[in-house]
Design an enzyme around this catalytic site. Structure first.
Site, PDB file in Angstrom:
ATOM      1  N   ARG A  15       0.694  -1.027   0.139  1.00  0.00           N
ATOM      2  CA  ARG A  15       0.545  -0.235   0.221  1.00  0.00           C
ATOM      3  C   ARG A  15       1.150   1.314   0.277  1.00  0.00           C
ATOM      4  O   ARG A  15       0.632   2.643   0.092  1.00  0.00           O
ATOM      5  CB  ARG A  15      -0.421  -0.002   1.333  1.00  0.00           C
ATOM      6  CG  ARG A  15      -2.192  -1.035   1.370  1.00  0.00           C
ATOM      7  CD  ARG A  15      -3.379  -1.006   2.215  1.00  0.00           C
ATOM      8  NE  ARG A  15      -2.625  -1.570   3.003  1.00  0.00           N
ATOM      9  CZ  ARG A  15      -3.408  -1.522   4.398  1.00  0.00           C
ATOM     10  NH1 ARG A  15      -4.160  -0.792   4.567  1.00  0.00           N
ATOM     11  NH2 ARG A  15      -2.687  -2.636   5.154  1.00  0.00           N
ATOM     12  N   ASN A 384      37.747  31.378  -7.489  1.00  0.00           N
ATOM     13  CA  ASN A 384      38.526  30.656  -6.560  1.00  0.00           C
ATOM     14  C   ASN A 384      38.902  29.306  -7.479  1.00  0.00           C
ATOM     15  O   ASN A 384      39.500  28.557  -7.676  1.00  0.00           O
ATOM     16  CB  ASN A 384      37.876  29.452  -4.972  1.00  0.00           C
ATOM     17  CG  ASN A 384      36.804  29.549  -6.470  1.00  0.00           C
ATOM     18  OD1 ASN A 384      36.105  29.904  -6.406  1.00  0.00           O
ATOM     19  ND2 ASN A 384      35.695  28.717  -4.572  1.00  0.00           N
TER      20      ASN A 384
END
Ligand code: UD1
Ligand code: CA
Length: 453
Positions: A15, A384
């Site tokens: 279910r 960077n």
């Protein structure tokens, strides 16, 4: 007394309509089965064995770090058969406690009560009384109130179906007797299953007392079959976590709008506004305030700090009295000093920003070391990454970085330096000087804008 715990988790979970095994669905960020394993540990189980279903290999794989053994129940022949599969893993154990992988919120306190109320000469059974007992095994008692047996819904007579006391499924029994009883049960019932519950009748006919205990609240023994029930238990659990926080001195603006998926440790007078999501380990110091719609994951927030609305903070540390956001993103190894200001649309990653520095608007600071009382202007970017490697940017104490500066790492800006707005800084800027790289501004005398004819 040596306690063993058997956790039944062989259900298909149809279910849930999911490709993930049911017991791996998360509640408060952790698999259902993990919660049950934690309960087993909390009651001091010396051995834990999980019975999982055929095809459910993902279950032991996902929880490979758990301190338990695993046994597969190839065919789902019933709860009694399932427990039997785990008995070889229970050698050396005096008593066996049976828990369920899809019943995640059982409290150690309740289990300890059940264990204490029963003994090695009696059998402990956790029951509850329901206004609507439909679907559950009913507890059949004699005139003196002694438990006689359990009858499953499908096998029950109308009179038995009227009984409102039902079986939670959780039992504790002497291991040797349990093995003996399980060896005697059959599947002569409507479901053609070997019912664990049939051992109750065998115990009473062997003259063994059946002792019952009840949980503090029904949510403790609630099983999950579908995602609706999962969501209900999640909300219940979150509500309780919020209540715990409030009782220990945290203001939770709306206990219905908070999700703690991990551990949140708050000092006094922390204020948590709505829609907070916490993951992993989060620490918040005294008097800190978290604005609405924030996500905090594995982070440290110092006393008196203020995190304004809509911040996402992960793996970061924020010093006392700092102010973050709104709309800031702190990524792993962002280390923000005390009294710093990190403003809107600022992203910080692997960077240490020392106390009282400010990065107030629209910046990316990555792989950087920034000193104290530095002012980083709007739109400043640490460049960077060169496409292959990451490089460090260093900015000394008291430096002032003009708006829209690109700092092409590796590069450093000295203490007290000023960088002019719009600069692309590719070599080190010396201390205390003004450095800028910018085309000179010119004005063309007598220039006229083209006009339409
Ligand atoms: C069971 C009890 C019932 C009780 C109810 C509480 C039995 C026979 N009945 O009924 O008295 O009121 O729980 O919820 O025990 N499982 C396995 N292998 C199996 C069968 C089941 O691992 O072969 C696991 C399931 O995954 C589930 C649990 O055992 O977690 C209960 O099984 P289920 O078939 O749902 O039992 P119920 O019919 O609900
Ligand atoms: Ca069943």
């Amino acid at each position: 007394m040596t306690l063993g715990v058997v956790i039944l988790a062989a259900g298909k979970g149809t279910r849930m309509r999911s490709s993930l095994p049911k017991v791996l669905h998360p509640l408060a960020g952790r698999p259902l089965l993990r919660h049950v394993l934690d309960s087993a540990e909390a009651v001091g189980a010396a051995r834990v064995c999980v019975v999982y279903g055929h095809g459910g290999e993902l279950v032991p794989q996902t929880l490979a770090d758990a301190d338990c053994s695993w046994v597969v129940q190839a065919e789902r022949l019933g709860t009694g058969h399932a427990v039997q599969q785990a008995l070889p893993a229970m050698t050396g154990v005096d008593r066996v406690l049976v828990l369920y992988g899809d019943v995640p919120l059982i409290e150690a306190e309740t289990l300890n009560r059940l264990i204490a109320d029963s003994s090695d000469t009696s059998l402990g059974l956790l029951t509850m009384t329901l206004a609507d007992p439909t679907g559950y095994g009913r507890i059949v008692r004699d005139g003196a109130g002694r438990v006689l047996r359990i009858v499953e819904q499908k096998d029950a007579s109308d009179a038995e179906r009227a009984i409102s006391e039902v079986n939670t499924g959780i039992i504790v029994a002497d291991r040797e007797r349990l093995a003996h009883w399980l060896g005697r049960i059959d599947n002569d019932n409507v479901q053609r299953e070997y019912y664990l519950t049939d051992i109750i009748g065998l115990a009473t006919s062997d003259g063994v007392d059946v002792v019952t205990a009840q949980p503090e609240c029904l949510e403790e023994v609630a099983g999950i079959n579908d995602r609706v029930q999962l969501a209900e238990l999640e909300r219940y659990h979150q509500r309780r976590t919020a209540e715990c926080l409030m009782r220990r001195g945290t203001t939770v603006m709306d206990p219905a709008r908070i999700d703690i998926r991990g551990r949140l440790d708050c000092e006094r007078d922390v204020v948590l506004d709505v829609n907070l999501i916490c993951e992993g380990d989060v620490y918040i110091g005294a008097g800190a305030r978290i604005g609405p719609n924030c996500v905090l994951k594995d982070c440290y927030i110092g006393a008196g700090a203020e995190v304004l609305a809509n911040c996402v903070i992960e793996g970061a540390s924020i010093g006392a009295d700092a102010r973050i956001g709104p709309f800031a993103r702190l990524r792993p190894e962002a280390d923000i000093g005390r009294e710093c200001h990190i403003g809107n649309f600022v992203e910080v990653k692997k960077a240490r920003i020392a106390e009282s520095s400010k990065v107030n608007h629209l910046s990316y600071i990555g792989d950087a070391e920034i000193g104290v009382r530095v002012n980083v202007g709007a739109g400043t970017i640490t460049c960077n990454y060169d496409g292959a490697n990451k490089h460090l940017t260093q900015i000394g104490d008291g430096a002032f970085i003009g708006s829209n500066t690109a700092l092409v790492a590796p590069v450093s800006v000295g203490p007290g330096a000023t960088v002019g707005a719009g600069s692309v800084i590719i070599t080190d800027a010396p201390p205390e000087q003004l450095t800028l790289s910018r085309a000179r501004q010119v004005t063309i005398e007598g220039w006229e804008r083209p006009r339409k004819k």
